[in-house]
Design a protein around this motif. Sequence first.
Motif, PDB file in Angstrom:
ATOM      1  N   PRO A  71     -19.987  -9.339 -22.626  1.00  0.00           N
ATOM      2  CA  PRO A  71     -21.171 -10.096 -22.207  1.00  0.00           C
ATOM      3  C   PRO A  71     -21.979 -10.568 -23.402  1.00  0.00           C
ATOM      4  O   PRO A  71     -22.180  -9.832 -24.359  1.00  0.00           O
ATOM      5  N   ALA A  72     -22.404 -11.826 -23.343  1.00  0.00           N
ATOM      6  CA  ALA A  72     -23.221 -12.402 -24.419  1.00  0.00           C
ATOM      7  C   ALA A  72     -23.721 -13.762 -23.965  1.00  0.00           C
ATOM      8  O   ALA A  72     -23.076 -14.432 -23.147  1.00  0.00           O
ATOM      9  N   ALA A 101     -16.741 -15.320 -15.647  1.00  0.00           N
ATOM     10  CA  ALA A 101     -16.962 -14.386 -14.547  1.00  0.00           C
ATOM     11  C   ALA A 101     -16.615 -14.995 -13.197  1.00  0.00           C
ATOM     12  O   ALA A 101     -16.448 -14.267 -12.214  1.00  0.00           O
ATOM     13  N   ARG A 102     -16.489 -16.313 -13.142  1.00  0.00           N
ATOM     14  CA  ARG A 102     -16.149 -16.964 -11.870  1.00  0.00           C
ATOM     15  C   ARG A 102     -15.670 -18.377 -12.154  1.00  0.00           C
ATOM     16  O   ARG A 102     -15.634 -18.840 -13.294  1.00  0.00           O
ATOM     17  N   PRO A 144     -25.006 -11.518 -19.595  1.00  0.00           N
ATOM     18  CA  PRO A 144     -25.125 -10.130 -19.118  1.00  0.00           C
ATOM     19  C   PRO A 144     -25.475 -10.016 -17.638  1.00  0.00           C
ATOM     20  O   PRO A 144     -25.066  -9.064 -16.972  1.00  0.00           O
ATOM     21  N   GLN A 145     -26.206 -10.993 -17.112  1.00  0.00           N
ATOM     22  CA  GLN A 145     -26.576 -10.951 -15.691  1.00  0.00           C
ATOM     23  C   GLN A 145     -25.352 -11.024 -14.773  1.00  0.00           C
ATOM     24  O   GLN A 145     -25.439 -10.667 -13.602  1.00  0.00           O
ATOM     25  N   ASN A 146     -24.231 -11.488 -15.304  1.00  0.00           N
ATOM     26  CA  ASN A 146     -23.005 -11.602 -14.510  1.00  0.00           C
ATOM     27  C   ASN A 146     -22.009 -10.485 -14.826  1.00  0.00           C
ATOM     28  O   ASN A 146     -20.802 -10.667 -14.699  1.00  0.00           O
ATOM     29  N   GLN A 147     -22.536  -9.324 -15.226  1.00  0.00           N
ATOM     30  CA  GLN A 147     -21.668  -8.208 -15.611  1.00  0.00           C
ATOM     31  C   GLN A 147     -20.704  -7.813 -14.490  1.00  0.00           C
ATOM     32  O   GLN A 147     -19.535  -7.492 -14.746  1.00  0.00           O
ATOM     33  N   GLU A 148     -21.176  -7.839 -13.251  1.00  0.00           N
ATOM     34  CA  GLU A 148     -20.301  -7.455 -12.133  1.00  0.00           C
ATOM     35  C   GLU A 148     -19.088  -8.376 -12.057  1.00  0.00           C
ATOM     36  O   GLU A 148     -17.952  -7.921 -11.868  1.00  0.00           O
ATOM     37  N   GLY A 149     -19.318  -9.681 -12.208  1.00  0.00           N
ATOM     38  CA  GLY A 149     -18.208 -10.633 -12.190  1.00  0.00           C
ATOM     39  C   GLY A 149     -17.270 -10.429 -13.370  1.00  0.00           C
ATOM     40  O   GLY A 149     -16.049 -10.538 -13.226  1.00  0.00           O
ATOM     41  N   ILE A 150     -17.828 -10.142 -14.539  1.00  0.00           N
ATOM     42  CA  ILE A 150     -17.006  -9.851 -15.726  1.00  0.00           C
ATOM     43  C   ILE A 150     -16.080  -8.682 -15.441  1.00  0.00           C
ATOM     44  O   ILE A 150     -14.868  -8.743 -15.696  1.00  0.00           O
ATOM     45  N   ASP A 151     -16.640  -7.612 -14.890  1.00  0.00           N
ATOM     46  CA  ASP A 151     -15.854  -6.406 -14.614  1.00  0.00           C
ATOM     47  C   ASP A 151     -14.734  -6.684 -13.617  1.00  0.00           C
ATOM     48  O   ASP A 151     -13.619  -6.158 -13.765  1.00  0.00           O
ATOM     49  N   GLU A 152     -15.010  -7.516 -12.636  1.00  0.00           N
ATOM     50  CA  GLU A 152     -13.994  -7.824 -11.624  1.00  0.00           C
ATOM     51  C   GLU A 152     -12.821  -8.583 -12.243  1.00  0.00           C
ATOM     52  O   GLU A 152     -11.655  -8.306 -11.937  1.00  0.00           O
ATOM     53  N   VAL A 153     -13.116  -9.552 -13.121  1.00  0.00           N
ATOM     54  CA  VAL A 153     -12.038 -10.322 -13.748  1.00  0.00           C
ATOM     55  C   VAL A 153     -11.238  -9.437 -14.709  1.00  0.00           C
ATOM     56  O   VAL A 153     -10.015  -9.548 -14.786  1.00  0.00           O
TER      57      VAL A 153
END
Length: 268
Positions: free
Chosen positions: A69-70, A21-22, A45-54
């Motif tokens: 996410p996992a 995610a980053r 899962p807490q970094n879902q926003e970063g996952i979506d951006e990548v």
Amino acid sequence: MSVPAPQLKINGKVALVTGAARGIGRAIALRLARDGYHVAINDIPQNQEGIDEVVKEIEALGRRAVGVPADVSDADQTQAMVAKVVEVLGRLDTSVANAGIAEVKSILETTVADRRRMLSVNCEGLMNTYISSAQQMIKQGDGGRILGACSIAAYNPGTLMASYSASKFFVKGYTQVAAKEFAKHGIRVNAFAPGIVDTPMWDHIDAEMAKELGLEPGEARQAHVDRIALKRLSVPEDVAKLVSFLASEDAEYITGQCMITDGGCSFA
């Protein structure tokens, strides 16, 4: 037993990158996409926003992408993650076990909970990713690449970073054994060992070392930079270039190795 000839033709193949995610993981994912891979992006899962951006960044490059996410320290979640990658993208050719955490504490101040958390993410997470990825590659029957995030701490352990350093020694050893066992399936297994990389993780390390050693913010980081032959911090893209090579056809005769990319900070 003869080893199957490598079948990797990068264009259109599928890569999974954990902890993406980053930072270094994001740079690796983007580089593999530019190399021609469709890419699955994992993080907690807490970094879902970063996952979506990548995922969006990779799709903008004209490649397919999926967020998975996992928590890779959980074997069941890791198995489900790989299954999702295959369900959406069709297969798995290269797996990068990049997820990891760092901690700055003296040995005597480190709690049992601290140690268990470090080993759970950096060791169990890597093992789970290696195992689930290898099982899928063996099922496909045409080899693959598995890569793990090590560190120069596996060669030059860091003061106040005993648990982290120990976890990276583990990565090196586990990678060597996996390379021996998976070779008969045409799977190459290697590790990459970054040095001091300009990421949020190193911001945290620098801040914690400053508190522990009575330094000003930035002084611990600069002391490390002063030891680097090339006299600059690494950037995530430096690490991504090495991963790109290890995932490529050019590295088909390399397995069981831990390759350092640190600008000449540690000489092994």
